[in-house]
Design an enzyme around this catalytic site. Sequence first.
Site, mmCIF file in Angstrom:
data_model
loop_
_atom_site.group_PDB
_atom_site.id
_atom_site.type_symbol
_atom_site.label_atom_id
_atom_site.label_comp_id
_atom_site.label_asym_id
_atom_site.label_seq_id
_atom_site.Cartn_x
_atom_site.Cartn_y
_atom_site.Cartn_z
ATOM 1 N N PRO A 2 37.263 41.412 -26.413
ATOM 2 C CA PRO A 2 37.751 40.214 -25.741
ATOM 3 C C PRO A 2 38.662 39.397 -26.650
ATOM 4 O O PRO A 2 38.401 39.231 -27.841
ATOM 5 C CB PRO A 2 36.462 39.447 -25.415
ATOM 6 C CG PRO A 2 35.387 40.474 -25.422
ATOM 7 C CD PRO A 2 35.801 41.479 -26.447
ATOM 8 N N GLU A 3 39.765 38.896 -26.083
ATOM 9 C CA GLU A 3 40.657 38.014 -26.811
ATOM 10 C C GLU A 3 40.468 36.595 -26.283
ATOM 11 O O GLU A 3 39.570 36.333 -25.480
ATOM 12 C CB GLU A 3 42.098 38.515 -26.679
ATOM 13 C CG GLU A 3 42.286 39.897 -27.295
ATOM 14 C CD GLU A 3 43.734 40.340 -27.360
ATOM 15 O OE1 GLU A 3 44.634 39.480 -27.314
ATOM 16 O OE2 GLU A 3 43.977 41.560 -27.464
ATOM 17 N N LYS A 61 38.743 33.050 -30.856
ATOM 18 C CA LYS A 61 37.793 33.917 -30.161
ATOM 19 C C LYS A 61 36.352 33.607 -30.532
ATOM 20 O O LYS A 61 35.446 34.355 -30.175
ATOM 21 C CB LYS A 61 38.137 35.384 -30.468
ATOM 22 C CG LYS A 61 39.481 35.815 -29.897
ATOM 23 C CD LYS A 61 39.838 37.248 -30.239
ATOM 24 C CE LYS A 61 40.539 37.353 -31.560
ATOM 25 N NZ LYS A 61 41.080 38.703 -31.826
ATOM 26 N N ARG A 301 46.545 50.523 -34.838
ATOM 27 C CA ARG A 301 46.561 50.264 -33.408
ATOM 28 C C ARG A 301 47.916 50.709 -32.872
ATOM 29 O O ARG A 301 48.582 51.528 -33.470
ATOM 30 C CB ARG A 301 46.290 48.772 -33.141
ATOM 31 C CG ARG A 301 44.836 48.389 -33.392
ATOM 32 C CD ARG A 301 44.620 46.900 -33.266
ATOM 33 N NE ARG A 301 44.970 46.193 -34.487
ATOM 34 C CZ ARG A 301 44.694 44.914 -34.704
ATOM 35 N NH1 ARG A 301 44.088 44.201 -33.776
ATOM 36 N NH2 ARG A 301 45.031 44.338 -35.834
#
Length: 318
Positions: A2-3, A61, A301
């Site tokens: 989750p961001e 976050k 990434r």
Amino acid sequence: MPELPEVEVVRRGLVSWVCGRTITSVDVLDPRSIRRHVLGAEDFAGNLEGARVMDVVRRGKFLWLPLEEPAAATPANDRPAVALMAHLGMSGQLLMQDSGVPDEKHLKIRLRLSPVDGMPEQLRFVDQRIFGGLFVTSLVPTADGGPGGLGEVPAPYIAAEAAHIARDPLDPHFSFDSFYRRLRNRKTGLKRALLDQGLVSGIGNIYADEALWRARLHYARPTDTLRRADALRVLDAAREVMLDALAAGGTSFDSLYVNVNGASGYFDRSLNAYGRENQECRRCAAAGIVSLMKREQFMNRSSYTCPVCQPRPRNGRW
């Protein structure tokens, strides 16, 4: 993982369900989910039982619930000294459930709350991959005297584990001037800077790619040559894309991210850059230009860019 928009969706959902309610009992069903609470399950439960939830606060976050401890332990009108910190990790979920709802397969922690008509009685922490967890932490004064984060009642205190991170673009106290000055002092690529939580918090890989696409900037653009107008454009784009994601309930690529009611977000349907390798750039297509989105390896990434409207910079920093 989750961001910021996903965590903010959870924060907003929790506010209406838990603020002002007292934690009456705690069940730790998997000690691995409180491993950051080094004193163990008994101390974890002892800190929570009888405490009243005063707010739900987020910076970047990071998410925490400031607690008013029982009157016997805290002087009257004293500021909150501790908070329940929630780290969602890759798959952590905070769900509000009625007591009659069967336990989820990966339920790790259950908090029972004081009864309120029409409201669920339990706050459950569910985590399939067990990278997240809950723990009790101290609240410390903020370095700048401003609110610790985005909450319902602004207070100049922050969870100790979040004190090192910068404010995020949705924070009313975020300072662009301070951000730009520190950005120009760094000799790195723009996306690396956006992912640096000590510079600006809450921007993760997905929303960095989306913000850079909206701003028409390449991820390897050197920060020390970035003009003020370009920096402002990418920060405005980050703010806009996260607000759009909030309106859509966040970005969900699988069932692991849900809000407190168990519903998934749908902003992934509106992504313009992330995950669109070999698909047409929507902006170029609208202008009658054929350009396919590219994926490149970046910090273990991926980064997604349009080779036409996000040209590779000379002397880029990768």
